[in-house]
Scaffold this motif. Structure first.
Motif, PDB file in Angstrom:
ATOM      1  N   VAL A 113     -49.504 -85.213   8.848  1.00  0.00           N
ATOM      2  CA  VAL A 113     -49.919 -84.482  10.050  1.00  0.00           C
ATOM      3  C   VAL A 113     -49.041 -83.253  10.201  1.00  0.00           C
ATOM      4  O   VAL A 113     -47.805 -83.349  10.247  1.00  0.00           O
ATOM      5  CB  VAL A 113     -49.837 -85.358  11.312  1.00  0.00           C
ATOM      6  CG1 VAL A 113     -50.125 -84.517  12.560  1.00  0.00           C
ATOM      7  CG2 VAL A 113     -50.828 -86.521  11.217  1.00  0.00           C
ATOM      8  N   HIS A 114     -49.698 -82.101  10.277  1.00  0.00           N
ATOM      9  CA  HIS A 114     -49.005 -80.814  10.367  1.00  0.00           C
ATOM     10  C   HIS A 114     -49.006 -80.273  11.791  1.00  0.00           C
ATOM     11  O   HIS A 114     -50.014 -80.366  12.494  1.00  0.00           O
ATOM     12  CB  HIS A 114     -49.716 -79.765   9.497  1.00  0.00           C
ATOM     13  CG  HIS A 114     -49.842 -80.124   8.066  1.00  0.00           C
ATOM     14  ND1 HIS A 114     -48.928 -79.739   7.113  1.00  0.00           N
ATOM     15  CD2 HIS A 114     -50.790 -80.842   7.408  1.00  0.00           C
ATOM     16  CE1 HIS A 114     -49.309 -80.197   5.930  1.00  0.00           C
ATOM     17  NE2 HIS A 114     -50.435 -80.869   6.088  1.00  0.00           N
ATOM     18  N   LEU A 115     -47.898 -79.668  12.175  1.00  0.00           N
ATOM     19  CA  LEU A 115     -47.899 -78.772  13.321  1.00  0.00           C
ATOM     20  C   LEU A 115     -48.408 -77.443  12.784  1.00  0.00           C
ATOM     21  O   LEU A 115     -47.708 -76.757  12.036  1.00  0.00           O
ATOM     22  CB  LEU A 115     -46.490 -78.633  13.903  1.00  0.00           C
ATOM     23  CG  LEU A 115     -45.847 -79.923  14.431  1.00  0.00           C
ATOM     24  CD1 LEU A 115     -44.462 -79.640  14.985  1.00  0.00           C
ATOM     25  CD2 LEU A 115     -46.726 -80.578  15.486  1.00  0.00           C
ATOM     26  N   HIS A 116     -49.638 -77.090  13.119  1.00  0.00           N
ATOM     27  CA  HIS A 116     -50.353 -76.007  12.451  1.00  0.00           C
ATOM     28  C   HIS A 116     -50.071 -74.653  13.097  1.00  0.00           C
ATOM     29  O   HIS A 116     -50.463 -74.400  14.233  1.00  0.00           O
ATOM     30  CB  HIS A 116     -51.845 -76.296  12.491  1.00  0.00           C
ATOM     31  CG  HIS A 116     -52.686 -75.272  11.805  1.00  0.00           C
ATOM     32  ND1 HIS A 116     -52.386 -74.795  10.547  1.00  0.00           N
ATOM     33  CD2 HIS A 116     -53.820 -74.622  12.189  1.00  0.00           C
ATOM     34  CE1 HIS A 116     -53.306 -73.906  10.189  1.00  0.00           C
ATOM     35  NE2 HIS A 116     -54.164 -73.782  11.172  1.00  0.00           N
ATOM     36  N   SER A 117     -49.335 -73.780  12.356  1.00  0.00           N
ATOM     37  CA  SER A 117     -48.986 -72.440  12.831  1.00  0.00           C
ATOM     38  C   SER A 117     -48.264 -72.478  14.160  1.00  0.00           C
ATOM     39  O   SER A 117     -48.457 -71.615  15.021  1.00  0.00           O
ATOM     40  CB  SER A 117     -50.242 -71.558  12.921  1.00  0.00           C
ATOM     41  OG  SER A 117     -50.810 -71.369  11.648  1.00  0.00           O
ATOM     42  N   CYS A 118     -47.418 -73.483  14.341  1.00  0.00           N
ATOM     43  CA  CYS A 118     -46.618 -73.591  15.558  1.00  0.00           C
ATOM     44  C   CYS A 118     -45.575 -72.467  15.580  1.00  0.00           C
ATOM     45  O   CYS A 118     -44.853 -72.271  14.603  1.00  0.00           O
ATOM     46  CB  CYS A 118     -45.929 -74.950  15.585  1.00  0.00           C
ATOM     47  SG  CYS A 118     -44.904 -75.235  17.041  1.00  0.00           S
ATOM     48  N   PRO A 119     -45.470 -71.724  16.676  1.00  0.00           N
ATOM     49  CA  PRO A 119     -44.500 -70.626  16.758  1.00  0.00           C
ATOM     50  C   PRO A 119     -43.066 -71.115  16.567  1.00  0.00           C
ATOM     51  O   PRO A 119     -42.716 -72.235  16.967  1.00  0.00           O
ATOM     52  CB  PRO A 119     -44.713 -70.065  18.174  1.00  0.00           C
ATOM     53  CG  PRO A 119     -46.102 -70.483  18.545  1.00  0.00           C
ATOM     54  CD  PRO A 119     -46.297 -71.827  17.895  1.00  0.00           C
ATOM     55  N   VAL A 120     -42.238 -70.264  16.003  1.00  0.00           N
ATOM     56  CA  VAL A 120     -40.871 -70.669  15.672  1.00  0.00           C
ATOM     57  C   VAL A 120     -40.081 -71.019  16.918  1.00  0.00           C
ATOM     58  O   VAL A 120     -39.246 -71.940  16.917  1.00  0.00           O
ATOM     59  CB  VAL A 120     -40.172 -69.572  14.840  1.00  0.00           C
ATOM     60  CG1 VAL A 120     -39.940 -68.302  15.654  1.00  0.00           C
ATOM     61  CG2 VAL A 120     -38.867 -70.095  14.252  1.00  0.00           C
ATOM     62  N   GLU A 121     -40.326 -70.320  18.039  1.00  0.00           N
ATOM     63  CA  GLU A 121     -39.578 -70.616  19.258  1.00  0.00           C
ATOM     64  C   GLU A 121     -39.939 -71.999  19.818  1.00  0.00           C
ATOM     65  O   GLU A 121     -39.107 -72.678  20.421  1.00  0.00           O
ATOM     66  CB  GLU A 121     -39.808 -69.539  20.318  1.00  0.00           C
ATOM     67  CG  GLU A 121     -41.249 -69.343  20.759  1.00  0.00           C
ATOM     68  CD  GLU A 121     -42.001 -68.338  19.895  1.00  0.00           C
ATOM     69  OE1 GLU A 121     -43.066 -67.872  20.357  1.00  0.00           O
ATOM     70  OE2 GLU A 121     -41.522 -68.022  18.784  1.00  0.00           O
ATOM     71  N   VAL A 122     -41.181 -72.426  19.586  1.00  0.00           N
ATOM     72  CA  VAL A 122     -41.590 -73.766  20.009  1.00  0.00           C
ATOM     73  C   VAL A 122     -40.925 -74.816  19.112  1.00  0.00           C
ATOM     74  O   VAL A 122     -40.449 -75.848  19.589  1.00  0.00           O
ATOM     75  CB  VAL A 122     -43.127 -73.911  19.978  1.00  0.00           C
ATOM     76  CG1 VAL A 122     -43.548 -75.339  20.324  1.00  0.00           C
ATOM     77  CG2 VAL A 122     -43.769 -72.925  20.933  1.00  0.00           C
ATOM     78  N   LEU A 123     -40.905 -74.560  17.828  1.00  0.00           N
ATOM     79  CA  LEU A 123     -40.214 -75.472  16.917  1.00  0.00           C
ATOM     80  C   LEU A 123     -38.751 -75.628  17.323  1.00  0.00           C
ATOM     81  O   LEU A 123     -38.204 -76.742  17.327  1.00  0.00           O
ATOM     82  CB  LEU A 123     -40.286 -74.947  15.483  1.00  0.00           C
ATOM     83  CG  LEU A 123     -41.639 -74.975  14.775  1.00  0.00           C
ATOM     84  CD1 LEU A 123     -41.520 -74.288  13.417  1.00  0.00           C
ATOM     85  CD2 LEU A 123     -42.145 -76.405  14.599  1.00  0.00           C
ATOM     86  N   ALA A 124     -38.121 -74.514  17.667  1.00  0.00           N
ATOM     87  CA  ALA A 124     -36.698 -74.541  18.005  1.00  0.00           C
ATOM     88  C   ALA A 124     -36.426 -75.341  19.273  1.00  0.00           C
ATOM     89  O   ALA A 124     -35.361 -75.976  19.395  1.00  0.00           O
ATOM     90  CB  ALA A 124     -36.179 -73.120  18.166  1.00  0.00           C
ATOM     91  N   ARG A 125     -37.365 -75.361  20.222  1.00  0.00           N
ATOM     92  CA  ARG A 125     -37.168 -76.142  21.457  1.00  0.00           C
ATOM     93  C   ARG A 125     -37.139 -77.637  21.170  1.00  0.00           C
ATOM     94  O   ARG A 125     -36.508 -78.404  21.886  1.00  0.00           O
ATOM     95  CB  ARG A 125     -38.269 -75.828  22.469  1.00  0.00           C
ATOM     96  CG  ARG A 125     -38.117 -74.484  23.146  1.00  0.00           C
ATOM     97  CD  ARG A 125     -38.846 -74.462  24.475  1.00  0.00           C
ATOM     98  NE  ARG A 125     -40.262 -74.747  24.347  1.00  0.00           N
ATOM     99  CZ  ARG A 125     -41.202 -73.810  24.198  1.00  0.00           C
ATOM    100  NH1 ARG A 125     -40.845 -72.530  24.111  1.00  0.00           N
ATOM    101  NH2 ARG A 125     -42.472 -74.144  24.116  1.00  0.00           N
ATOM    102  N   GLY A 126     -37.881 -78.057  20.151  1.00  0.00           N
ATOM    103  CA  GLY A 126     -37.800 -79.435  19.699  1.00  0.00           C
ATOM    104  C   GLY A 126     -38.781 -80.421  20.297  1.00  0.00           C
ATOM    105  O   GLY A 126     -38.975 -81.513  19.741  1.00  0.00           O
TER     106      GLY A 126
END
Length: 297
Positions: free
Chosen positions: A116-129
């Motif tokens: 299961v992929h987080l599809h094109s999730c913005p980097v700032e969202v990834l960084a929030r965790g």
């Protein structure tokens, strides 16, 4: 090559995938006859293609895979994508990740999802965790085997370096190579499975002149500058064999709703890797003209 020779480990995840995977976007169209989709999907599996890449955003795709292949669940590796477009949920939040996984399980008629992929999730969202942690909880709950990220450029780099994902999906082809020395190399070193999307570069050779506004336009422009010579090969063979056999690529996915196209793609991949000098010339041509040629999302 024999079918078993076309199977590869998906990084260090324990999953085994076929060198050629099916991009299941086209089968999600309501214009596709359901009986033809059933025939295609079962032919895919009969032919030794195990990886099927779908997404919530692909119309009827997940539902059709569930309806026509649930009885063959142990023969396939299902890759899907979450994070957006569920009524009543805010995109890129923890709750929508959980809801997306649960909805995919239902539509695909399965007790677990392989990737299961987080599809094109913005980097700032990834960084929030928050979304990463929500996806990880679905792994801990046994609903998902491999938490993965789908995307390109800086978000992809962040996802790989974070150590939170065990697989990635990204654009890799003759006209989109920057990821080879960066993201692909890092993913390989860290034992991540890698799905190469757009291995045919959106087939820009179909167009005798710049296809303005078409999704192939950027790759068409790049190939015009690179001036590659396919030699005695067709363009699709050059492109597909290039992408499928790059070190670190676990599987390359090609979207189709045509049995003829499926069989041709299989025959191409079964030819094995291109000669080393051909691969080298393709890479050198890209690097010689790369002026901000970032990955196409």
């Amino acid at each position: 090559m024999q079918p078993d020779d076309m199977l590869r480990p998906f990084g260090e995840t324990g999953l085994i995938v076929s060198a050629l995977g099916l991009g299941a976007g086209q089968i999600g169209s309501p214009d596709q006859d359901d009986a033809e989709v059933e025939r295609l999907l079962n032919t895919v599996v009969d032919s030794g293609v195990t990886l099927i890449d779908t997404a919530r955003g692909y119309g009827l795709s997940e539902e059709r895979i569930g309806r026509h292949l649930s009885h063959r669940r142990e023969e396939i590796v299902i890759s899907t994508k979450v994070g957006y477009s569920i009524p009543g949920y805010e995109d890129w939040t923890g709750p929508i990740i959980t809801a997306g996984v649960d909805a995919a399980l239902e539509r695909l008629q399965t007790d677990y999802l392989d990737i299961v992929h987080l599809h094109s999730c913005p980097v700032e969202v990834l960084a929030r965790g928050e979304v990463v942690e929500a996806l990880q909880r679905t792994v801990e709950a046994g609903k998902v085997r491999v938490a993965a990220y789908s995307g390109d450029n800086e978000p992809l780099r962040h996802a790989i370096e974070s150590g939170r994902f065990r697989g990635v999906e990204t654009s890799i082809n003759v006209a989109d190579q920057r990821v080879i020395d960066e993201g692909l190399a890092m993913a390989r070193e860290r034992g991540l499975g890698v799905i190469a999307k757009r291995p045919l570069a959106n087939a820009p050779w179909r167009f005798p002149s710049r296809p303005v506004g078409h999704y192939s336009e950027v790759y068409w422009e790049r190939l015009e500058e690179m001036q590659l010579d396919p030699g005695g090969l067709s363009w699709d063979e050059l492109a597909l064999r290039f992408a499928a056999y790059l070190p670190g690529v676990s599987s390359c996915i090609v979207g189709t709703s045509s049995l003829d196209h499926l069989r041709r793609n299989l025959a191409i991949v079964e030819q094995g890797p291109l000669p080393e000098e051909v691969v080298r010339s393709i890479c050198e041509a890209f690097k010689a003209h790369d002026e901000g040629w970032v990955g196409q999302v």
